[in-house]
Design an enzyme around this catalytic site. Sequence first.
Site, PDB file in Angstrom:
ATOM      1  N   GLU A 258      12.435   5.026   1.500  1.00 32.29           N
ATOM      2  CA  GLU A 258      12.680   6.223   0.685  1.00 32.29           C
ATOM      3  C   GLU A 258      11.405   7.040   0.760  1.00 32.29           C
ATOM      4  O   GLU A 258      10.414   6.706   0.119  1.00 32.29           O
ATOM      5  CB  GLU A 258      12.981   5.825  -0.772  1.00 32.29           C
ATOM      6  N   CYS A 292      10.108  13.163  -5.497  1.00 33.31           N
ATOM      7  CA  CYS A 292      10.485  13.369  -4.096  1.00 33.31           C
ATOM      8  C   CYS A 292      11.699  14.291  -4.000  1.00 33.31           C
ATOM      9  O   CYS A 292      11.922  14.924  -2.975  1.00 33.31           O
ATOM     10  CB  CYS A 292      10.804  12.035  -3.460  1.00 33.31           C
TER      11      CYS A 292
HETATM   12  P1  NAD Z   1       1.954   6.751  -0.807  1.00 36.05           P
HETATM   13  O1  NAD Z   1       2.753   6.619   0.426  1.00 36.05           O
HETATM   14  O2  NAD Z   1       0.541   7.173  -0.695  1.00 36.05           O
HETATM   15  O3  NAD Z   1       1.927   5.371  -1.608  1.00 36.05           O
HETATM   16  C1  NAD Z   1       3.092   4.667  -1.881  1.00 36.05           C
HETATM   17  C2  NAD Z   1       2.769   3.200  -1.922  1.00 36.05           C
HETATM   18  O4  NAD Z   1       2.333   2.800  -0.638  1.00 36.05           O
HETATM   19  C3  NAD Z   1       1.666   2.815  -2.896  1.00 36.05           C
HETATM   20  O5  NAD Z   1       1.997   1.580  -3.495  1.00 36.05           O
HETATM   21  C4  NAD Z   1       0.475   2.650  -1.986  1.00 36.05           C
HETATM   22  O6  NAD Z   1      -0.495   1.754  -2.495  1.00 36.05           O
HETATM   23  C5  NAD Z   1       1.113   2.082  -0.750  1.00 36.05           C
HETATM   24  N1  NAD Z   1       0.329   2.281   0.472  1.00 36.05           N
HETATM   25  C6  NAD Z   1      -0.505   3.295   0.782  1.00 36.05           C
HETATM   26  N2  NAD Z   1      -1.046   3.102   1.999  1.00 36.05           N
HETATM   27  C7  NAD Z   1      -0.531   1.939   2.469  1.00 36.05           C
HETATM   28  C8  NAD Z   1      -0.709   1.193   3.690  1.00 36.05           C
HETATM   29  N3  NAD Z   1      -1.523   1.626   4.652  1.00 36.05           N
HETATM   30  N4  NAD Z   1      -0.026   0.053   3.827  1.00 36.05           N
HETATM   31  C9  NAD Z   1       0.800  -0.391   2.857  1.00 36.05           C
HETATM   32  N5  NAD Z   1       1.003   0.262   1.684  1.00 36.05           N
HETATM   33  C10 NAD Z   1       0.346   1.419   1.507  1.00 36.05           C
HETATM   34  O7  NAD Z   1       2.794   7.709  -1.723  1.00 36.05           O
HETATM   35  P2  NAD Z   1       2.470   8.184  -3.198  1.00 36.05           P
HETATM   36  O8  NAD Z   1       1.470   9.284  -3.127  1.00 36.05           O
HETATM   37  O9  NAD Z   1       2.188   7.015  -4.089  1.00 36.05           O
HETATM   38  O10 NAD Z   1       3.907   8.729  -3.629  1.00 36.05           O
HETATM   39  C11 NAD Z   1       4.298  10.003  -3.350  1.00 36.05           C
HETATM   40  C12 NAD Z   1       5.235  10.020  -2.171  1.00 36.05           C
HETATM   41  O11 NAD Z   1       6.348   9.176  -2.429  1.00 36.05           O
HETATM   42  C13 NAD Z   1       5.809  11.379  -1.935  1.00 36.05           C
HETATM   43  O12 NAD Z   1       5.811  11.672  -0.568  1.00 36.05           O
HETATM   44  C14 NAD Z   1       7.226  11.256  -2.449  1.00 36.05           C
HETATM   45  O13 NAD Z   1       8.125  12.161  -1.890  1.00 36.05           O
HETATM   46  C15 NAD Z   1       7.556   9.864  -2.130  1.00 36.05           C
HETATM   47  N6  NAD Z   1       8.652   9.375  -2.965  1.00 36.05           N
HETATM   48  C16 NAD Z   1       9.863   9.192  -2.372  1.00 36.05           C
HETATM   49  C17 NAD Z   1      10.931   8.763  -3.129  1.00 36.05           C
HETATM   50  C18 NAD Z   1      12.259   8.549  -2.489  1.00 36.05           C
HETATM   51  O14 NAD Z   1      13.079   7.851  -3.076  1.00 36.05           O
HETATM   52  N7  NAD Z   1      12.524   9.076  -1.316  1.00 36.05           N
HETATM   53  C19 NAD Z   1      10.772   8.505  -4.486  1.00 36.05           C
HETATM   54  C20 NAD Z   1       9.517   8.704  -5.058  1.00 36.05           C
HETATM   55  C21 NAD Z   1       8.459   9.137  -4.263  1.00 36.05           C
END
Ligand code: NAD
Length: 485
Positions: A258, A292
């Site tokens: 997602e 999102c």
């Molecule tokens: P992010 O991708 O930076 O982080 C999300 C998660 O991934 C966190 O737990 C983070 O610690 C982890 N992460 C970061 N780098 C990683 C790596 N190299 N390896 C493994 N895990 C890693 O996103 P964010 O800033 O926390 O959230 C915002 C984003 O999430 C936006 O792009 C938003 O659109 C998206 N989002 C999507 C949905 C959906 O259902 N499509 C819902 C909510 C948020």
Amino acid sequence: MSSIDRLLATVPTRLWIDGAGTDPTEGGSFAVRNPATGEVVAEVADATAKDALAALDAACRVQAEWAATSPRERSSILRRAWELVVERTEDLALLMTVEMGKTLAESRSEVAYGGEFLRWFSEEAVRIQGRYTQAPAGTGRILVTKEPVGPCLAVTPWNFPLAMGTRKIGPALAAGCTIIVKPAEDTPLTMLLLAEIFADAGLPAGVLSVLPASDAAAVTAPLLTDPRLRKVTFTGSTRVGKLLIEQSAPQVLRTSMELGGNAPFIVFDDADLDAAVEGAMAAKMRNGGEACTAANRILVHNAVREEFTAALTARIAATRVGAGYEDGSQLGPLINERQRTAVAALVDDAVSAGARLRTGGHVIDGPGFFFEPTVLDEIPAGARILREEIFGPVAAITGFDTEDEAVAAANDTEYGLAAYFYTRDLDRAMRVAGALESGMVGVNRGVISDPAAPFGGVKQSGLGSEGGTEGIEEYLTTKYIALPA
Ligand code: NAD
């Protein structure tokens, strides 16, 4: 002692592994901050690779036993967990407001929404379907069964600290999978409290683990390379989603993704404008724009653009900004300084390219990571704000003249998560809903998320669905058993 201090004094901060609060093997911790003040509210245990493997050992030890429990038993535990989440609404809501920043009203509605995934999947646990048929040639019989995928890893974002977890934990447990959750480093407390709630609901040790970590990859990488893991389910940015897909390839892991969005919100000239303004407020300002599904590009027919923009600007300008736990606050801070700087940069880029600032547009001085609720109009085509996810309280409005032009603009993005439009014309509604390249479409609706509906994107917004009857399929494999005629 304030209600916040009282809550923080009792909130779990250790790793949750094998049914118990556990100290990290390397003994580290990291700070969780209140984005409304910038102050540290908790020091949380910092998981590393060893802890990740301990959680996977526990998950693997109990996987077969958990898969063999009756659907009714899994259903009852999920149902009980839902009841406890509802009972603990005030604690969970205040905790989310303190670690994430959203208003208490929004946190309470997230508790209701996030909790509902547990009730919904408690109901789905007892309805997992296979099928049986005779081979057309009469040479045999075909039995199709569903089995749990096996141990799962869930990685969740900070914007919905509870719901993005329950949307994965609910179907995983219902299907008979064990699951390890790596919550976002900004908001790990809510998920740690949820783990305790699950233990109170009777979930056996080892089935669910929660591993907060300051270095996400240190926890996820060793799990993704361990042949015992069978699936990764991720909600977060498209950038990290792509990395996790890459890292899943060597083991051919099942993946659910997602990812980011760039939702268009189209207002046709035959729309009910009052309803469209109301819908735009919800689609844009819900969760402070940090969703999102947030309306990223508001496309308005030029015949009604000024009327719509003036009305939306009046509403957004009147939004009361303040800490989420302050009475009357309608918009909390952004999650952290980095996010606020990114939002400010998108606004500055648009304004310097010639966009008109109708209200707001600036960082709010003082403690915390606040940004003014903002409306931008007449945004030139090349501005970054039209291509990138804003993730903040900024409405970006552009005009159009024809339906074809609106649909083409809406689809002109690598994302395809949510799309919204307002019209009173049923033919147009069906035509445009079909033409939008998006996993979810809201027609005369500004909020579309529903635990009973499949949530998911197309294009670079992701793979798979969460919620609905589709959600549990992500945690099931299909087995064909060939029987004699
Ligand atoms: P992010 O991708 O930076 O982080 C999300 C998660 O991934 C966190 O737990 C983070 O610690 C982890 N992460 C970061 N780098 C990683 C790596 N190299 N390896 C493994 N895990 C890693 O996103 P964010 O800033 O926390 O959230 C915002 C984003 O999430 C936006 O792009 C938003 O659109 C998206 N989002 C999507 C949905 C959906 O259902 N499509 C819902 C909510 C948020």
